[in-house]
Motif scaffolding. Sequence first.
Motif, PDB file in Angstrom:
ATOM      1  N   HIS A  34      42.300  44.271  39.218  1.00 49.65           N
ATOM      2  CA  HIS A  34      41.826  45.647  39.368  1.00 49.65           C
ATOM      3  C   HIS A  34      42.625  46.563  38.449  1.00 49.65           C
ATOM      4  CE1 HIS A  34      39.400  44.436  42.793  1.00 49.65           C
ATOM      5  NE2 HIS A  34      40.466  43.825  43.283  1.00 49.65           N
ATOM      6  N   SER A  47      47.273  47.850  36.010  1.00 46.67           N
ATOM      7  CA  SER A  47      46.470  46.710  36.451  1.00 46.67           C
ATOM      8  C   SER A  47      47.236  45.885  37.459  1.00 46.67           C
ATOM      9  CB  SER A  47      46.099  45.833  35.244  1.00 46.67           C
ATOM     10  OG  SER A  47      47.262  45.319  34.621  1.00 46.67           O
ATOM     11  N   ASP A 102      38.354  50.067  37.781  1.00 45.05           N
ATOM     12  CA  ASP A 102      37.658  48.798  37.521  1.00 45.05           C
ATOM     13  C   ASP A 102      36.524  48.949  36.507  1.00 45.05           C
ATOM     14  OD1 ASP A 102      39.375  47.407  39.097  1.00 45.05           O
ATOM     15  OD2 ASP A 102      37.948  46.974  40.704  1.00 45.05           O
TER      16      ASP A 102
END
Length: 359
Positions: free
Chosen positions: A107, A29, A132
Amino acid sequence: MKSFILLLGIALHSSSAVIHSWKAFLTASTGLSDFPEFVALNLVDDELMGYFDTKTNRFEGKQSWVEEKLGQQYMERQENILRGTSQSFKVNVGIAMERFNQTKGVHTVQLMYGCELGDDGITRGDFQYGYDGADFLSLDKSTLTWTAANQKAVITKLKWDATGADANFQKNYLENTCIEWLKKYVNYGKDTLERKVRPSVSLLQKTPSSPVTCHATGFYPSGVMVFWQKDGQEQHGDVEHGEILQNDDGTFQKSTHLTVTPEEWKNNKYQCVVQLAGIEDDITKVLIESEIQTNFGKTNRGSNDPNTIGLIIGGVIALLVIIAVVGVVIWKKKNKKGFVPASTSDTDSENSGKGIQKI
């Protein structure tokens, strides 16, 4: 339905035909400063077996048998593999953001893969990427090609399909290496994974006008049915079924709620029935006033009283929210085709260090 979604609960339960499974969930992430950039979870039969994140850069065995049976070399090997994998995932997050014309924000790039061994000897395996919270790319084992879930993934599909090497590698891993290591894990952890634990069952109610909750907790395995009967007949109307949640000790809990007036249940025989996989005898709890644990008036306080249960559930939910934010995914079974029984292999259980490429 999208395979990759953020979790607010754990739903990693195999179908009744599958008796053993090994699954890996890898998530990178960006934009979450308070959370690790990369997290990896390994599960055997939906029990957390191993954990790694880039905050500590360490692989931790989450079952006592992991380090005891597999040894320190195994732990160090997984640690080194996942450190390398975290770097590959970091690169892939940047590539995906560029493709989707994104320069900032939260994201995630996710990968879920693993294998399952049925009681009939049939095996299954899946290997799938997400971005995502949505499907991105998945392996089609029957054609040895990659399936793009959107136009942004077509670039990767064409690149990986050009040689076919990665599809062949992953198919062989899922059919052979993964199954052989799954057998080893099940053998090493059988005392934990094959245990049968009866639940503790209690009836809970907040106020006299609230639904009556039948709460079963502390049971293992997770295959359970909790339902209400009226005069021996199963009730469907005015009944709400809760999800199966996992307790901190690896056991499970489930609640089923019945909306009924005191006059109704006093004039009829209502009872909660709990049926657990692997245990023949049903557990029943008759709805009578002395069995109800409540926050009003007199109460039968104990280990399963509403306040205690609230603390347990609160702790579980807090943990799940953290896991959700870093992007752990639900395992979704897709391909129903099986594989032939695998041959013996002594290679690493993790292929992430060998098979992760730039998307």
